[in-house]
Motif scaffolding. Structure first.
Motif, PDB file in Angstrom:
ATOM      1  N   UNK A   1       0.844  -1.204   0.000  1.00  0.00           N
ATOM      2  CA  UNK A   1       0.000   0.000   0.000  1.00  0.00           C
ATOM      3  C   UNK A   1       0.874   1.247   0.000  1.00  0.00           C
ATOM      4  N   UNK A   2       1.932   1.249   0.833  1.00  0.00           N
ATOM      5  CA  UNK A   2       2.820   2.407   0.895  1.00  0.00           C
ATOM      6  C   UNK A   2       3.521   2.637  -0.438  1.00  0.00           C
ATOM      7  N   UNK A   3       3.978   1.557  -1.075  1.00  0.00           N
ATOM      8  CA  UNK A   3       4.626   1.676  -2.371  1.00  0.00           C
ATOM      9  C   UNK A   3       3.658   2.249  -3.409  1.00  0.00           C
ATOM     10  N   UNK A   4       2.419   1.752  -3.390  1.00  0.00           N
ATOM     11  CA  UNK A   4       1.408   2.257  -4.315  1.00  0.00           C
ATOM     12  C   UNK A   4       1.166   3.743  -4.123  1.00  0.00           C
ATOM     13  N   UNK A   5       1.121   4.180  -2.866  1.00  0.00           N
ATOM     14  CA  UNK A   5       0.908   5.598  -2.575  1.00  0.00           C
ATOM     15  C   UNK A   5       2.071   6.442  -3.085  1.00  0.00           C
ATOM     16  N   UNK A   6       3.297   5.944  -2.914  1.00  0.00           N
ATOM     17  CA  UNK A   6       4.480   6.680  -3.378  1.00  0.00           C
ATOM     18  C   UNK A   6       4.476   6.812  -4.903  1.00  0.00           C
ATOM     19  N   UNK A   7       4.180   5.694  -5.587  1.00  0.00           N
ATOM     20  CA  UNK A   7       4.156   5.729  -7.049  1.00  0.00           C
ATOM     21  C   UNK A   7       3.047   6.646  -7.548  1.00  0.00           C
ATOM     22  N   UNK A   8       1.866   6.569  -6.911  1.00  0.00           N
ATOM     23  CA  UNK A   8       0.751   7.424  -7.320  1.00  0.00           C
ATOM     24  C   UNK A   8       1.089   8.898  -7.093  1.00  0.00           C
ATOM     25  N   UNK A   9       1.754   9.203  -5.970  1.00  0.00           N
ATOM     26  CA  UNK A   9       2.142  10.579  -5.680  1.00  0.00           C
ATOM     27  C   UNK A   9       3.161  11.080  -6.702  1.00  0.00           C
ATOM     28  N   UNK A  10       4.122  10.229  -7.035  1.00  0.00           N
ATOM     29  CA  UNK A  10       5.120  10.610  -8.040  1.00  0.00           C
ATOM     30  C   UNK A  10       4.444  10.871  -9.384  1.00  0.00           C
ATOM     31  N   UNK A  11       3.470  10.052  -9.712  1.00  0.00           N
ATOM     32  CA  UNK A  11       2.730  10.243 -10.964  1.00  0.00           C
ATOM     33  C   UNK A  11       1.953  11.555 -10.929  1.00  0.00           C
ATOM     34  N   UNK A  12       1.305  11.828  -9.809  1.00  0.00           N
ATOM     35  CA  UNK A  12       0.498  13.048  -9.687  1.00  0.00           C
ATOM     36  C   UNK A  12       1.364  14.305  -9.747  1.00  0.00           C
ATOM     37  N   UNK A  13       2.546  14.238  -9.137  1.00  0.00           N
ATOM     38  CA  UNK A  13       3.426  15.402  -9.118  1.00  0.00           C
ATOM     39  C   UNK A  13       4.223  15.552 -10.405  1.00  0.00           C
ATOM     40  N   UNK A  14       4.347  14.484 -11.164  1.00  0.00           N
ATOM     41  CA  UNK A  14       5.022  14.549 -12.453  1.00  0.00           C
ATOM     42  C   UNK A  14       6.526  14.511 -12.374  1.00  0.00           C
ATOM     43  N   UNK A  15       7.085  14.124 -11.259  1.00  0.00           N
ATOM     44  CA  UNK A  15       8.545  14.029 -11.165  1.00  0.00           C
ATOM     45  C   UNK A  15       9.030  14.274  -9.766  1.00  0.00           C
ATOM     46  N   UNK A  16      10.363  14.406  -9.611  1.00  0.00           N
ATOM     47  CA  UNK A  16      10.976  14.535  -8.298  1.00  0.00           C
ATOM     48  C   UNK A  16      10.717  15.885  -7.645  1.00  0.00           C
ATOM     49  N   UNK A  17      10.717  16.954  -8.433  1.00  0.00           N
ATOM     50  CA  UNK A  17      10.652  18.280  -7.834  1.00  0.00           C
ATOM     51  C   UNK A  17       9.237  18.792  -7.670  1.00  0.00           C
ATOM     52  N   UNK A  18       8.227  18.046  -8.084  1.00  0.00           N
ATOM     53  CA  UNK A  18       6.847  18.469  -7.917  1.00  0.00           C
ATOM     54  C   UNK A  18       6.385  19.437  -8.987  1.00  0.00           C
TER      55      UNK A  18
END
Length: 200
Positions: free
Chosen positions: A83-100
């Motif tokens: 679940x935590x991994x899924x949240x991290x990947x989804x957040x990275x997708x939503x932000x579009x990269x490392x810097x947000x």
């Protein structure tokens, strides 16, 4: 010398006491051995087995790519990690990269963000992996193969190798999920491979 019984044909035979495996003298089946890290018992396995459960104490085990045995983790902790991994990947997708910062959908070839696009695409394609469904995993494998090729073309060979390792772990998870085996150890291997994708 030690005596063993072939699990396939039940033939007793002698092997070296420190042998890692043997080939049966009657049925020609090839066997390896694993040792439980909890109770210490040693058991027959097929060569290359990477996930197994101790028949004596019930402890799930897996082997990393170096062949070193490790004990599995409790299922609640495993599910929490997924679940935590899924949240991290989804957040990275939503932000579009490392810097947000949102990246341009169509950068020019000379744009400095064009080199990062394959990296961002890897992050987006990993979203399918968190579904843990065969169709989603197959889709992810196809996309990630393309991403690894794109990274190699950009000279990002180390990152392409990390993506290749993730693809291998996804395939291993699929095989265990479809054909039986220790899904917990296969999931841990998958989580380790995904964790190595450190730019998402």
């Amino acid at each position: 010398m030690a005596e063993v019984t072939c699990p396939q044909c039940q033939t007793r035979q002698e092997i070296d006491s420190d042998a890692d495996g043997y080939r049966c003298i009657v049925c020609a089946a090839t066997w390896g051995f694993v040792r439980c890290t909890v109770c210490g018992e040693r058991y027959h396995t097929r060569p290359g087995t990477r996930a197994w459960t101790c028949p004596n104490c019930g402890t799930p085990h897996g082997r990393n790519r170096s062949g070193i045995s490790r004990v599995g983790v409790p299922l609640p902790l495993l599910l929490g990690a997924i679940v935590a991994l899924g949240a991290i990947v989804a957040l990275a997708f939503a932000l579009g990269g490392d810097d947000g910062a949102a990246t341009s959908p169509t950068p020019s070839p000379s744009s400095p963000t064009s080199a990062a696009d394959p990296l961002n695409k890897v992050c987006r394609d990993l979203v399918d992996v968190q579904l843990l469904r065969v169709d989603a995993l197959e889709r992810a494998i196809v996309e990630l193969n393309g991403d690894a090729d794109a990274l190699r073309k950009l000279g990002e060979r180390d990152r392409a190798a990390v993506v290749d390792d993730a693809i291998t772990a996804i395939r291993s998870y699929e095989e265990v999920a479809q054909g039986g085996g220790d899904t917990q150890a296969a999931t841990m291997e998958l989580l380790d491979a995904l964790d190595a994708v450190d730019w998402c």
